[in-house]
Motif scaffolding. Structure first.
Motif, PDB file in Angstrom:
ATOM      1  N   ILE A  81       0.829  -1.211   0.000  1.00 21.71           N
ATOM      2  CA  ILE A  81       0.000   0.000   0.000  1.00 21.71           C
ATOM      3  C   ILE A  81       0.861   1.257   0.000  1.00 21.71           C
ATOM      4  N   VAL A  82       0.593   2.117  -0.959  1.00 20.98           N
ATOM      5  CA  VAL A  82       1.245   3.423  -0.975  1.00 20.98           C
ATOM      6  C   VAL A  82       0.273   4.379  -0.299  1.00 20.98           C
ATOM      7  N   PRO A  83       0.637   4.827   0.914  1.00 22.27           N
ATOM      8  CA  PRO A  83      -0.329   5.639   1.671  1.00 22.27           C
ATOM      9  C   PRO A  83      -0.430   7.056   1.136  1.00 22.27           C
ATOM     10  N   GLN A  84      -1.529   7.695   1.525  1.00 19.71           N
ATOM     11  CA  GLN A  84      -1.745   9.084   1.109  1.00 19.71           C
ATOM     12  C   GLN A  84      -0.792  10.022   1.851  1.00 19.71           C
ATOM     13  N   GLU A  85      -0.675   9.789   3.159  1.00 19.02           N
ATOM     14  CA  GLU A  85       0.183  10.679   3.959  1.00 19.02           C
ATOM     15  C   GLU A  85       1.639  10.244   3.885  1.00 19.02           C
ATOM     16  N   ILE A 119      14.859   0.927  -6.448  1.00 18.13           N
ATOM     17  CA  ILE A 119      15.561   2.208  -6.233  1.00 18.13           C
ATOM     18  C   ILE A 119      15.888   2.852  -7.581  1.00 18.13           C
ATOM     19  N   ASP A 120      16.360   2.040  -8.513  1.00 15.73           N
ATOM     20  CA  ASP A 120      16.705   2.575  -9.843  1.00 15.73           C
ATOM     21  C   ASP A 120      15.473   3.065 -10.588  1.00 15.73           C
ATOM     22  N   ARG A 121      14.435   2.220 -10.577  1.00 13.43           N
ATOM     23  CA  ARG A 121      13.250   2.540 -11.366  1.00 13.43           C
ATOM     24  C   ARG A 121      12.560   3.807 -10.869  1.00 13.43           C
ATOM     25  N   LEU A 122      12.697   4.081  -9.565  1.00 18.37           N
ATOM     26  CA  LEU A 122      12.083   5.294  -9.023  1.00 18.37           C
ATOM     27  C   LEU A 122      13.097   6.430  -8.924  1.00 18.37           C
ATOM     28  N   ASP A 123      14.258   6.203  -9.536  1.00 17.44           N
ATOM     29  CA  ASP A 123      15.304   7.225  -9.583  1.00 17.44           C
ATOM     30  C   ASP A 123      15.683   7.728  -8.194  1.00 17.44           C
ATOM     31  N   LEU A 124      15.917   6.766  -7.300  1.00 21.67           N
ATOM     32  CA  LEU A 124      16.255   7.111  -5.915  1.00 21.67           C
ATOM     33  C   LEU A 124      17.725   6.843  -5.593  1.00 21.67           C
ATOM     34  N   ARG A 142       8.473   9.046  -3.467  1.00 17.99           N
ATOM     35  CA  ARG A 142       9.115   7.937  -4.199  1.00 17.99           C
ATOM     36  C   ARG A 142       9.542   6.828  -3.249  1.00 17.99           C
ATOM     37  N   ALA A 143      10.114   7.231  -2.097  1.00 19.66           N
ATOM     38  CA  ALA A 143      10.596   6.233  -1.134  1.00 19.66           C
ATOM     39  C   ALA A 143       9.428   5.412  -0.590  1.00 19.66           C
ATOM     40  N   LEU A 144       8.278   6.060  -0.407  1.00 20.40           N
ATOM     41  CA  LEU A 144       7.116   5.332   0.125  1.00 20.40           C
ATOM     42  C   LEU A 144       6.524   4.385  -0.914  1.00 20.40           C
ATOM     43  N   ILE A 145       6.660   4.772  -2.183  1.00 25.85           N
ATOM     44  CA  ILE A 145       6.219   3.875  -3.255  1.00 25.85           C
ATOM     45  C   ILE A 145       7.142   2.657  -3.268  1.00 25.85           C
ATOM     46  N   ALA A 146       8.444   2.912  -3.162  1.00 30.52           N
ATOM     47  CA  ALA A 146       9.420   1.810  -3.108  1.00 30.52           C
ATOM     48  C   ALA A 146       9.114   0.894  -1.929  1.00 30.52           C
ATOM     49  N   GLN A 147       8.771   1.498  -0.803  1.00 25.37           N
ATOM     50  CA  GLN A 147       8.477   0.725   0.411  1.00 25.37           C
ATOM     51  C   GLN A 147       7.291  -0.232   0.188  1.00 25.37           C
ATOM     52  N   ALA A 148       6.300   0.234  -0.543  1.00 25.72           N
ATOM     53  CA  ALA A 148       5.118  -0.601  -0.784  1.00 25.72           C
ATOM     54  C   ALA A 148       5.428  -1.774  -1.713  1.00 25.72           C
TER      55      ALA A 148
END
Ligand code: ADP
Length: 302
Positions: A81-85, A119-124, A142-148
Motif C-alpha cells: 500500500i502506498v499511503p496518502q500521507e 531504487i533505480d526505477r524510481l530514480d532514488l 518515491r521512497a514510500l512507493i518503493a516501500q510498498a
C-alpha cells in the motif's frame, strides 16, 4: 478469471455514520482498477479495511484468496500500500528503510537485487543513503512507493499517489506501475484526477456516501453515458436570449459558451438554423465527447 480482491456485502459504521454501506466488489487478477469518489465517499475506509487496518462492521474481504480477518498475515503479505500521507521512520536512510520493510515481510538478502531495481526505477539511487527526514516531499513520495513494492506484492494499492506530485514524477510513476501491471500485478488506484483514471484504469467503481453508484469497465461506462455534445460560442447581446425551440434541447451555459446535448445529429441543423433566423452569430463551434469526468459529475452530483 481468478479474483485478486473480493468484497462481500461489506459495511463499516462509525457511530451513526454509515461510511461503507454494503459494498460487494470482485476485482480480477491483473486488473488496473480505479476506486473513485468525492471526499468522504468511503474510499480510504475501503482501503484501510483491505489492508486489515480497519475492521468491517459486517461482511468479508479477501485478497488473493486470503480472508483479511482470518488469514491476516497472508492477506497483508499479498498487498503493498502506498499511503496518502507521508508517514515514515525518521531514523533510517532510504536503503535501510527498504531493507527493514523487506525484513518485516520475511525477505532477506536474496531480495536485495529487487530493492536495487526499485531504487533505480524510481530514480532514488542518489538518495539511497540519505536519511528519510532529509528528503524533499517528492523524494519521500518515491521512497514510500518503493516501500510498498519491496516485498513484491501481487496486489498494489495506490491511495491518491499523485496528489501534489510534479508532472515528471507522475509520468515516471505511471510508466513503472503500468509495467508492473503488465507483469501481472493487480493495481488498485484511488484518485481525484479523473483524466488519470481514464487513461490508466481498465475498470472503475464510483462511490458516493458509502455506496457504489457505478462499476464497469472504463470503456463501457463511457459508452453508456456517451452523448454527442455540441459546444457553441454565441454572440448573445444582452437583449437576446436563445430561441424558444432550441432552449428545449438539454444544454448548459458557461459564459458565452453553450453546450448542447444532442439526441440526433440532425439537432445540429435545427440549432444552427434557428440561431440564423434569430440573427445570433456563432463565434465558434466544437464537438465535445463525454469523458470520465462528466460521467462522474452526473453520478455523484459533485
Ligand atoms: P474518502 O476516502 O472517500 O474521502 P473516507 O473513507 O475517509 O472517505 O470517509 C468516509 C466517511 O467516514 C466520512 O464521512 C468520514 O468522516 C468518516 N470516517 C472515516 N474515518 C472515521 C473514523 N475513524 N471515525 C469516524 N468517522 C470516520
Amino acid at each position: 478469471m481468478k479474483s485478486a480482491i473480493i468484497f462481500k456485502n461489506v459495511k463499516k459504521t462509525y457511530a451513526s455514520l454509515q461510511a461503507v454501506d454494503g459494498i460487494s466488489l470482485n476485482i480480477p487478477e491483473g486488473e488496473f482498477f480505479g476506486l473513485l469518489g468525492p471526499n468522504g465517499a468511503g474510499k480510504s475506509t475501503m482501503i484501510n479495511m483491505l489492508a486489515g487496518l480497519v475492521k468491517p462492521t459486517s461482511g468479508s474481504i479477501s485478497v488473493m484468496g486470503y480472508d483479511v480477518q482470518a488469514s491476516y498475515q497472508e492477506a497483508r503479505h499479498s498487498v503493498g500500500i502506498v499511503p496518502q500521507e507521508l508517514v515514515f521512520d525518521p531514523f533510517f536512510n532510504v536503503r535501510e528503510m527498504l531493507r527493514f520493510q523487506a525484513g518485516y515481510f520475511g525477505k532477506g538478502k536474496e531480495n536485495d537485487s529487487w530493492i536495487d531495481e526499485v531504487i533505480d526505477r524510481l530514480d532514488l539511487r542518489e538518495k539511497a543513503h540519505t536519511n528519510m527526514r532529509k528528503l524533499s516531499g517528492g523524494m519521500k513520495r518515491r521512497a514510500l512507493i518503493a516501500q510498498a513494492l519491496v516485498h513484491r506484492p501481487p496486489v498494489i494499492v495506490l491511495d491518491e499517489p499523485t496528489a501534489g506530485v510534479d508532472v515528471e514524477l507522475r509520468q515516471r510513476l505511471w510508466s513503472f506501475i503500468k509495467e508492473l501491471n503488465k507483469e501481472g500485478h493487480t493495481i488498485v488506484l484511488t484518485t481525484h484526477y479523473l483524466e488519470e483514471a481514464e487513461a490508466l484504469c481498465n475498470s472503475v467503481a464510483m462511490m458516493r456516501s458509502g455506496k457504489i453508484v457505478a462499476a464497469d469497465t472504463t470503456k463501457n461506462l463511457l459508452k453508456k453515458f456517451a452523448s454527442k455534445n455540441l459546444k457553441l460560442r454565441l454572440d448573445l447581446k444582452s437583449n437576446k436570449t436563445l430561441p424558444a425551440d432550441i432552449k428545449r434541447i438539454q444544454h448548459e451555459a458557461i459564459g458565452q459558451d453553450y453546450i448542447f446535448q444532442l439526441k440526433k445529429i440532425t439537432d445540429i441543423a435545427k440549432i444552427t438554423e434557428s440561431l440564423g433566423k434569430a440573427k445570433i452569430d456563432i463565434l465558434d463551434l466544437q464537438a465535445v465527447d463525454i469523458d470520465l469526468e462528466n460521467v462522474f459529475l452526473k453520478l455523484t452530483g459533485k
